[in-house]
Design a protein around this motif. Sequence first.
Motif, PDB file in Angstrom:
ATOM      1  N   SER A   1       0.838  -1.193   0.000  1.00 22.24           N
ATOM      2  CA  SER A   1       0.000   0.000   0.000  1.00 22.24           C
ATOM      3  C   SER A   1       0.873   1.242   0.000  1.00 22.24           C
ATOM      4  O   SER A   1       2.103   1.150  -0.060  1.00 22.24           O
ATOM      5  CB  SER A   1      -0.940  -0.016   1.216  1.00 22.24           C
ATOM      6  OG  SER A   1      -1.979   0.937   1.058  1.00 22.24           O
ATOM      7  N   ARG A   2       0.227   2.410   0.104  1.00 20.23           N
ATOM      8  CA  ARG A   2       0.938   3.677  -0.085  1.00 20.23           C
ATOM      9  C   ARG A   2       1.470   4.289   1.212  1.00 20.23           C
ATOM     10  O   ARG A   2       2.547   4.884   1.224  1.00 20.23           O
ATOM     11  CB  ARG A   2      -0.017   4.667  -0.762  1.00 20.23           C
ATOM     12  CG  ARG A   2       0.567   6.035  -1.021  1.00 20.23           C
ATOM     13  CD  ARG A   2      -0.390   6.904  -1.794  1.00 20.23           C
ATOM     14  NE  ARG A   2      -1.670   7.042  -1.127  1.00 20.23           N
ATOM     15  CZ  ARG A   2      -2.703   7.714  -1.622  1.00 20.23           C
ATOM     16  NH1 ARG A   2      -2.594   8.290  -2.813  1.00 20.23           N
ATOM     17  NH2 ARG A   2      -3.832   7.793  -0.959  1.00 20.23           N
TER      18      ARG A   2
ATOM     19  N   ASP B   1       3.017   3.396  -4.418  1.00 18.05           N
ATOM     20  CA  ASP B   1       1.830   4.131  -4.825  1.00 18.05           C
ATOM     21  C   ASP B   1       1.341   3.541  -6.143  1.00 18.05           C
ATOM     22  O   ASP B   1       2.007   3.673  -7.177  1.00 18.05           O
ATOM     23  CB  ASP B   1       2.178   5.616  -4.983  1.00 18.05           C
ATOM     24  CG  ASP B   1       0.966   6.473  -5.335  1.00 18.05           C
ATOM     25  OD1 ASP B   1      -0.101   5.906  -5.646  1.00 18.05           O
ATOM     26  OD2 ASP B   1       1.093   7.709  -5.308  1.00 18.05           O
ATOM     27  N   PHE B   2       0.175   2.889  -6.133  1.00 17.22           N
ATOM     28  CA  PHE B   2      -0.319   2.195  -7.325  1.00 17.22           C
ATOM     29  C   PHE B   2      -0.826   3.135  -8.418  1.00 17.22           C
ATOM     30  O   PHE B   2      -1.215   2.661  -9.486  1.00 17.22           O
ATOM     31  CB  PHE B   2      -1.406   1.190  -6.943  1.00 17.22           C
ATOM     32  CG  PHE B   2      -0.859  -0.110  -6.418  1.00 17.22           C
ATOM     33  CD1 PHE B   2      -0.359  -1.064  -7.279  1.00 17.22           C
ATOM     34  CD2 PHE B   2      -0.841  -0.371  -5.057  1.00 17.22           C
ATOM     35  CE1 PHE B   2       0.150  -2.263  -6.810  1.00 17.22           C
ATOM     36  CE2 PHE B   2      -0.332  -1.566  -4.565  1.00 17.22           C
ATOM     37  CZ  PHE B   2       0.159  -2.516  -5.447  1.00 17.22           C
ATOM     38  N   THR B   3      -0.834   4.443  -8.171  1.00 18.14           N
ATOM     39  CA  THR B   3      -1.148   5.368  -9.258  1.00 18.14           C
ATOM     40  C   THR B   3       0.072   5.588 -10.154  1.00 18.14           C
ATOM     41  O   THR B   3      -0.039   6.222 -11.204  1.00 18.14           O
ATOM     42  CB  THR B   3      -1.643   6.733  -8.724  1.00 18.14           C
ATOM     43  OG1 THR B   3      -0.592   7.368  -8.006  1.00 18.14           O
ATOM     44  CG2 THR B   3      -2.854   6.556  -7.829  1.00 18.14           C
TER      45      THR B   3
ATOM     46  N   VAL C   1      -6.568  -3.010  -4.114  1.00 17.20           N
ATOM     47  CA  VAL C   1      -6.328  -1.570  -4.199  1.00 17.20           C
ATOM     48  C   VAL C   1      -7.219  -0.943  -5.274  1.00 17.20           C
ATOM     49  O   VAL C   1      -7.456  -1.525  -6.338  1.00 17.20           O
ATOM     50  CB  VAL C   1      -4.841  -1.280  -4.492  1.00 17.20           C
ATOM     51  CG1 VAL C   1      -4.439  -1.687  -5.904  1.00 17.20           C
ATOM     52  CG2 VAL C   1      -4.513   0.177  -4.228  1.00 17.20           C
TER      53      VAL C   1
ATOM     54  N   ASN D   1      -4.414   8.292 -13.027  1.00 18.57           N
ATOM     55  CA  ASN D   1      -4.274   7.677 -11.708  1.00 18.57           C
ATOM     56  C   ASN D   1      -5.249   6.511 -11.539  1.00 18.57           C
ATOM     57  O   ASN D   1      -4.881   5.444 -11.034  1.00 18.57           O
ATOM     58  CB  ASN D   1      -4.515   8.717 -10.616  1.00 18.57           C
ATOM     59  CG  ASN D   1      -3.386   9.709 -10.484  1.00 18.57           C
ATOM     60  OD1 ASN D   1      -2.293   9.496 -11.016  1.00 18.57           O
ATOM     61  ND2 ASN D   1      -3.632  10.810  -9.794  1.00 18.57           N
TER      62      ASN D   1
ATOM     63  N   HIS E   1      -4.200   3.436 -13.691  1.00 16.83           N
ATOM     64  CA  HIS E   1      -3.050   2.734 -13.107  1.00 16.83           C
ATOM     65  C   HIS E   1      -3.457   1.970 -11.846  1.00 16.83           C
ATOM     66  O   HIS E   1      -3.048   0.816 -11.645  1.00 16.83           O
ATOM     67  CB  HIS E   1      -1.935   3.724 -12.763  1.00 16.83           C
ATOM     68  CG  HIS E   1      -1.191   4.227 -13.952  1.00 16.83           C
ATOM     69  ND1 HIS E   1      -0.753   3.407 -14.966  1.00 16.83           N
ATOM     70  CD2 HIS E   1      -0.808   5.494 -14.300  1.00 16.83           C
ATOM     71  CE1 HIS E   1      -0.130   4.124 -15.885  1.00 16.83           C
ATOM     72  NE2 HIS E   1      -0.152   5.390 -15.503  1.00 16.83           N
ATOM     73  N   CYS E   2      -4.263   2.604 -10.996  1.00 19.61           N
ATOM     74  CA  CYS E   2      -4.613   2.003  -9.703  1.00 19.61           C
ATOM     75  C   CYS E   2      -5.623   0.871  -9.842  1.00 19.61           C
ATOM     76  O   CYS E   2      -5.468  -0.188  -9.235  1.00 19.61           O
ATOM     77  CB  CYS E   2      -5.161   3.095  -8.775  1.00 19.61           C
ATOM     78  SG  CYS E   2      -5.411   2.564  -7.074  1.00 19.61           S
ATOM     79  N   ASN E   3      -6.662   1.079 -10.647  1.00 16.14           N
ATOM     80  CA  ASN E   3      -7.762   0.119 -10.714  1.00 16.14           C
ATOM     81  C   ASN E   3      -7.581  -0.962 -11.769  1.00 16.14           C
ATOM     82  O   ASN E   3      -8.170  -2.040 -11.642  1.00 16.14           O
ATOM     83  CB  ASN E   3      -9.081   0.852 -10.992  1.00 16.14           C
ATOM     84  CG  ASN E   3      -9.524   1.732  -9.847  1.00 16.14           C
ATOM     85  OD1 ASN E   3      -8.760   1.996  -8.923  1.00 16.14           O
ATOM     86  ND2 ASN E   3     -10.755   2.203  -9.896  1.00 16.14           N
TER      87      ASN E   3
ATOM     88  N   SER F   1      -2.820  -2.205 -12.022  1.00 11.95           N
ATOM     89  CA  SER F   1      -2.361  -2.953 -10.846  1.00 11.95           C
ATOM     90  C   SER F   1      -2.817  -4.406 -10.887  1.00 11.95           C
ATOM     91  O   SER F   1      -2.053  -5.317 -10.556  1.00 11.95           O
ATOM     92  CB  SER F   1      -2.872  -2.287  -9.562  1.00 11.95           C
ATOM     93  OG  SER F   1      -4.279  -2.379  -9.454  1.00 11.95           O
TER      94      SER F   1
END
Length: 307
Positions: A79-80, A106-108, A132, A156, A159-161, A164
């Motif tokens: 996680s971040r 940071d998954f973004t 995440v 963002n 990248h995150c949703n 990842s």
Amino acid sequence: MEDFQMEFFTGLGILVFLIYLVKFLKFLKYIFPDTWSPQPKTFFCSMGEWAVVTGGSDGIGKAYALELAKRGLNIILISRTLEKLKNVAAEIEQSTGRRVKIIQVDFTKKDIYQRIQENLRDLEIGVVVNNVGMLFHNVPCRFLENNEDPYQDQSNLIHCNITSVVKMTQMILPQMVERSKGLIINVSSSVGTFPCPLYSMYSASKSFMLNFSRGLHAEYESKGIIIQCVAPFGVSTNMSASTKSSLPMMDPGDFARESLKYVSFGDMTFGCLAHEIQGFILSRIPLWIMHTDKAQEKMLTCLKAYS
């Protein structure tokens, strides 16, 4: 002619009855999961020594990490926020006695995966929870009404949703295939099961997760891998802006505990009995009703008041 019509409608009625009877019998598994598909106590730890949980410092991710540790797995939290990671790691170690590794990323961002892979090297990973995720905007609104930085927000969220899930699966799935066992849980959302106005970007990203999971499950089920998408309705987390749990708004711990009973129920579940009922009801509402301007305005008013 009258005899033919009578036979036709009688046969049609029997067919409809049988279809709904089968649906009802299938639904019983969510009411009696321990009877329908009992899990041996060693089910999860038999998959491998470690479980990876992304977004594991809070909410549903933290709940999954705790539940999997209770079932005998060591945990890797990714996680971040470093402080939250340390706190959750200490809580899991103290309450379960399992080992915990933390990876702060940071998954973004898109340049994080080599670092993650280096930290996972030589670990036998049996379970992955791709949890995440982020909203496109905190307050529900139409696509062009985002007043911040839409281009950065879009990047963002993707990248995150989306990225990842693909990258973490690509990283860990090969060792599962080599051992012919493993479990990947992709935490989506109920709004990913239909085109959801006012959450269009978020809904689309979660729809990707749903279809990605279903496709992969079909590809790798015969190799001993379970890949399941979990699409909850309300869970009381920071993302839902709610700290109070109720029957439809599930407590994260209760939700994770119940959803783990459903991992052998196919490539997609809503995660708990209350949400399965909500999903059944929602699927009976025609999309054109939810997509009307009047319905959107009503939903916008309710969601803004709730947020």
